[in-house]
Design a protein around this motif. Structure first.
Motif, PDB file in Angstrom:
ATOM      1  N   CYS A 110       0.886  -0.925   0.057  1.00  0.00           N
ATOM      2  CA  CYS A 110      -0.119  -0.036  -0.066  1.00  0.00           C
ATOM      3  C   CYS A 110       0.818   1.154   0.038  1.00  0.00           C
ATOM      4  CB  CYS A 110      -1.068   0.130   1.160  1.00  0.00           C
ATOM      5  SG  CYS A 110      -0.271   0.532   2.751  1.00  0.00           S
ATOM      6  N   GLY A 111       1.993   1.243   0.695  1.00  0.00           N
ATOM      7  CA  GLY A 111       2.982   2.406   0.523  1.00  0.00           C
ATOM      8  C   GLY A 111       2.841   3.258   1.529  1.00  0.00           C
ATOM      9  N   CYS A 113       3.393   2.909   4.886  1.00  0.00           N
ATOM     10  CA  CYS A 113       4.293   2.785   5.833  1.00  0.00           C
ATOM     11  C   CYS A 113       5.819   2.981   4.893  1.00  0.00           C
ATOM     12  CB  CYS A 113       4.448   1.565   6.212  1.00  0.00           C
ATOM     13  SG  CYS A 113       5.147   0.344   5.168  1.00  0.00           S
ATOM     14  N   CYS A 145       4.392  -2.485   9.472  1.00  0.00           N
ATOM     15  CA  CYS A 145       3.752  -2.488   8.040  1.00  0.00           C
ATOM     16  C   CYS A 145       2.774  -3.496   8.415  1.00  0.00           C
ATOM     17  CB  CYS A 145       4.920  -2.857   7.233  1.00  0.00           C
ATOM     18  SG  CYS A 145       4.243  -3.138   5.378  1.00  0.00           S
ATOM     19  N   ARG A 146       1.581  -3.384   7.900  1.00  0.00           N
ATOM     20  CA  ARG A 146       0.503  -4.178   7.998  1.00  0.00           C
ATOM     21  C   ARG A 146       0.387  -5.102   6.538  1.00  0.00           C
ATOM     22  NH1 ARG A 146      -1.688  -6.854  10.509  1.00  0.00           N
ATOM     23  NH2 ARG A 146      -4.005  -6.337  10.689  1.00  0.00           N
ATOM     24  N   CYS A 147       1.133  -4.677   5.501  1.00  0.00           N
ATOM     25  CA  CYS A 147       0.893  -5.400   4.016  1.00  0.00           C
ATOM     26  C   CYS A 147       1.971  -6.114   3.497  1.00  0.00           C
ATOM     27  CB  CYS A 147       0.416  -4.178   3.157  1.00  0.00           C
ATOM     28  SG  CYS A 147      -0.442  -2.975   3.512  1.00  0.00           S
ATOM     29  N   THR A 148       3.039  -5.486   3.571  1.00  0.00           N
ATOM     30  CA  THR A 148       4.241  -6.241   2.860  1.00  0.00           C
ATOM     31  C   THR A 148       4.599  -7.324   3.348  1.00  0.00           C
ATOM     32  OG1 THR A 148       4.621  -3.978   1.942  1.00  0.00           O
ATOM     33  CG2 THR A 148       6.300  -5.825   1.840  1.00  0.00           C
TER      34      THR A 148
HETATM   35 FE1  FES Z   1       0.851  -1.225   3.715  1.00  0.00          FE
HETATM   36 FE2  FES Z   1       3.391  -1.262   4.835  1.00  0.00          FE
HETATM   37  S1  FES Z   1       2.748  -1.626   2.619  1.00  0.00           S
HETATM   38  S2  FES Z   1       1.476  -0.629   5.775  1.00  0.00           S
END
Ligand code: FES
Length: 614
Positions: A110-111, A113, A145-148
Motif C-alpha cells: 500500500c505504501g 508505511c 507495516c500491515r501489508c508487505t
Molecule cells: Fe501497507 Fe506497509 S505497505 S502498511
C-alpha cells in the motif's frame, strides 16, 4: 483560511532550519506538531500520519540524521536543526539506493508505511553501513507495516547495503532501467505488455510510493477546502431524545452542522442489510455511533463545534454477551430478535458417524474481536460542483460506495462519482462505508470541498472488526485416525450492525471441517446483534475462527490416539475424489496434501533435532 493561532490564541514564532538540504524559515504556532508543519506549511505529504502517538512510525523523519516520529515533536524544536523527509532523498533526480532497493525487492504494497520505513533504514545505514539482520530488525522496530511483511523490507535494506557498496551494480543498472520503464508506465497509465504471468515484475505504483509522491486521500488539498468531523456516541445503547445544534452553528468558522433530519435520501447503509444509520435518528447501538456532522474552516473549529452540540439521550442497558443476546428475554438491539441469521449444514448421519468412532473429543473455543489496524486511517473528501458529487476516498469498494452515496443524497448514480485514492491498507475493513457519505453530505450543503479524516481512536471505534466466535466442536475418529464425524455449533457476534456478517457466518459454518474429508457433519451457526463494535469482513472472512477449532481438534485427537499431528492430517486431507462438507466432489486442484508434505519437509529442516514433534 483561519490560522491555528487564531484558535489557540498563541503568538506565532519564527524558526529557521535546514529542510532537505535547503535553509528555510517559517512562522508557526508553537503548539504545532512537526508533522503538521511539514505537511501543511511545506506540502511534504510523504510524511504520513497513522496513529498520532508515536507508535506506527509512518510519520518518521530524520532530525540531524536520527529517525524521529514527527507527531511527537513540536515544530519549534527543530529550530537550528537539520530535517530530512522522504522528498529529500533523491539527488539530481536519482533515487537513493534504499528507494531503489525497496522497488527492486518488492518491499512496497500500500505504501503508507514506506516513507517512514525507508527513513528509519537510512538512519541505520548512515551510522552503520554494514548492519546485521538483527541490526536491521531493531532499526525498523518502531515502524509498523500491515501489508508487505517484514521479510521483503529486511531484504530491501540488505539489497541497499549492496548497492551502497557498489556490489550488484549490474542488477542495479538493470533495475534503474526498469525504474525508467516504470516512470513511463506511470505517466502513460497503460502498458501494451500485459504478459506478466511467470515474470518477476515491479509494481507500477512502487516508484511514487518510495518517493512520497503517491497521494492518499489525506494528502489531497483543494482550494477553499473545509474540514469535517463526526460527533459520536460515548454510550453503547440509548434512545436519542433530542439534538440541539444552535450553539455549534453560531461558532465563527462553522459552515454546516447536520443531523439525520438533513439527510435528503435514505438514512440506512449496509453491505448486505441496510441496517446502519448514516446519522442516528432513533437508537444508538454501540459506542461510536454517528450523531451529527460538522464542517468548519479548520479542524480545531470543527472539534470545538462538536463539543457545543447538546445531545439528550435515554440510556438503555446494553447487551454485550452473545449468549445473553440469543435469549428470548434479552435486551434487543434492533427489532424483536437479536438473531440475524441461522445457518445449518448437514451431511451424512452424524450420530451414526459417532457410533462408528473409537474416540470422540469435544471442546469449547472462543475467539476475540480483532481490529484491521490499517496504518492509514479512513479519509474522504467530498466536492459538489455543477450538480455532481465527487468523493475521493480511502476505500476497497468504490462501486458500493457510489451506490450508497447516491441513495443517501437521493441523487441518480450518474451524478455521483467515487474515486479511490491510494489506499493505505484495508484487509476487508475498508469495504464498509466510512467517510464517504459524510464528506458527500457536507459538500452538498456547503458547496465547498470538505475533507474528513479519522483519528486513530475514531477509526478504531467506528471501523468493523473480525467477528468474535464461540464454537463448540465434537469430533470422532477411528483408532486408525480416520475422521468419522463432526458436530459443531457456533455463535458469531456481529456487534451493532450486520455488515458482511451473513456471509461470514456461512463461511465459518462451511469451513469448520477444515481441509479434511469427514463423511458425517452437522453444524449450526447463529449470527447475533449485540451492542459491541460492528464486525465485518476481515482477512479470511470467518475462516480463521474455524481454523483455530479444526486444527486444535486434530492436535488433540492425534495426542489421544498416540500418532503425530502430521500423520492424522495426512490420513484425512481432501484429495481428488473426496467430498467436501457441502458434498462437492473434488476432481482436481486439491493442493492440501502436497502443501502438508512440503511444510513438513521445511519444518524438518528448521527443527533439526526436534523431528519427534512432527
Ligand atoms: Fe501497507 Fe506497509 S505497505 S502498511
Amino acid at each position: 483560511m483561519v490560522k491555528l493561532m487564531e484558535v489557540t490564541g498563541l503568538e506565532e514564532v519564527k524558526i529557521s532550519f535546514i529542510l532537505n538540504d535547503e535553509s528555510v524559515s517559517v512562522e508557526v504556532d508553537p503548539r504545532k506538531r512537526l508533522l503538521d508543519m511539514l505537511r501543511e506549511d511545506f506540502l511534504l505529504t510523504g510524511v504520513k500520519e497513522g496513529c498520532s502517538v508515536g507508535e506506527c512510525g509512518a510519520c518518521t523523519v530524520l532530525i540531524d540524521g536520527r529517525a524521529v516520529t514527527s507527531c511527537l515533536v513540536l515544530a519549534p524544536q527543530v529550530n537550528g536543526h537539520r530535517v530530512t523527509t522522504i522528498e529529500g532523498l533523491q539527488k539530481n533526480g536519482e533515487l537513493h539506493p534504499l528507494q531503489q532497493a525497496f522497488i527492486d525487492s518488492g518491499a512496497v504494497q500500500c505504501g503508507f508505511c514506506t516513507p517512514g520505513m525507508i527513513l528509519a533504514a537510512k538512519a541505520l545505514l548512515d551510522r552503520n553501513p554494514h548492519p546485521t539482520r538483527e541490526d536491521i530488525k531493531t532499526a525498523i522496530s518502531g515502524n509498523l507495516c500491515r501489508c508487505t511483511g517484514y521479510e521483503k523490507i529486511i531484504k530491501a535494506v540488505e539489497t541497499a547495503v549492496k548497492y551502497l557498496e557498489g556490489k550488484d551494480e549490474n542488477n542495479r543498472t538493470n533495475d534503474r532501467k526498469k525504474t525508467e520503464t516504470l516512470k513511463k508506465l506511470t505517466e502513460e497509465a497503460i502498458s501494451d505488455d500485459i504478459r506478466v504471468i511467470g515474470k518477476s515484475i515491479i509494481r507500477k505504483d512502487a516508484l511514487k510510493k518510495t518517493t512520497g509522491e503517491a497521494l492518499f486521500a489525506g494528502d489531497m488539498r483543494f482550494e477553499n477546502m473545509l474540514y469535517g468531523k463526526v460527533l459520536r456516541s460515548q454510550v453503547p445503547h440509548a434512545i436519542l431524545k433530542n439534538i440541539d445544534t444552535t450553539d455549534a452553528k453560531s461558532l465563527p468558522g462553522v459552515k454546516a452542522v447536520l443531523t439525520y433530519k438533513d439527510i435528503p435520501g435514505a438514512n440506512r447503509v449496509g453491505i448486505i442489510l441496510k441496517d446502519e444509520p448514516v446519522l442516528v435518528d432513533h437508537k444508538i447501538a454501540h459506542i461510536g455511533d454517528p450523531i451529527a456532522l460538522v464542517a468548519a474552516e479548520t479542524q480545531e473549529i470543527a472539534e470545538e463545534a462538536l463539543e457545543r452540540i447538546k445531545v439528550e439521550l435515554e440510556e438503555l442497558p446494553p447487551v454485550v454477551d452473545v449468549k445473553e443476546a440469543i435469549k428470548e428475554d434479552s435486551v434487543k438491539v434492533h427489532g424483536d430478535t437479536n438473531i440475524i441469521a441461522i445457518k445449518n449444514l448437514i451431511k451424512g448421519d452424524v450420530e451414526e458417524g459417532f457410533r462408528k468412532s473409537d474416540i470422540i473429543v469435544e471442546n469449547h473455543y472462543k475467539t476475540n474481536f480483532v481490529s484491521h489496524m490499517f496504518i492509514e486511517p479512513e479519509c474522504g473528501i467530498g466536492s459538489y460542483e455543477n450538480g455532481v458529487i465527487t468523493v475521493w476516498c480511502s476505500s476497497q469498494n468504490v462501486h458500493f460506495d457510489r451506490a450508497e452515496v447516491a441513495r443517501v443524497l437521493n441523487m441518480p448514480r450518474s451524478k455521483v462519482r467515487v474515486i479511490q485514492a491510494e489506499t493505505g491498507g484495508g484487509f476487508g475493513g475498508k469495504l464498509d462505508i466510512s467517510t464517504q457519505c459524510y464528506a458527500a453530505l457536507l459538500a452538498y450543503y456547503t458547496k465547498r470541498p470538505v475533507k474528513i479524516i479519522y483519528s486513530r481512536v475514531e477509526s478504531t471505534m467506528a471501523s468493523s472488526k473480525r467477528h468474535p466466535a464461540i464454537i463448540r466442536c465434537k469430533t470422532g475418529a477411528t483408532k486408525e485416525g480416520k475422521l468419522m464425524a463432526l458436530d459443531a455449533d457456533m455463535i458469531l457476534d456481529t456487534g451493532a450492525y450486520a455488515s458482511y456478517g451473513p456471509g461470514v457466518i456461512t463461511r465459518t459454518v462451511v469451513h469448520i471441517t477444515g481441509p479434511y474429508d469427514i463423511p458425517n457433519v452437522k453444524v449450526k451457526g447463529h449470527l447475533v446483534y449485540t451492542n459491541n463494535p460492528m464486525a465485518g469482513a476481515m482477512r479470511g472472512f470467518g475462516v480463521p475462527q474455524a481454523a483455530i477449532v479444526h486444527e486444535s481438534q486434530m492436535d488433540i485427537l492425534a495426542k489421544e490416539l498416540g500418532i503425530s499431528p502430521y500423520e492424522i492430517r495426512k490420513r484425512n486431507v481432501l484429495k481428488p475424489g473426496s467430498y467436501t462438507a457441502t458434498n462437492q466432489l473434488l476432481t482436481s486442484s486439491v493442493g492440501i496434501e502436497k502443501t502438508l508434505d512440503a511444510a513438513v519437509e521445511k519444518a524438518k529442516e528448521m527443527l533439526k533435532g526436534w523431528e519427534g514433534i512432527l
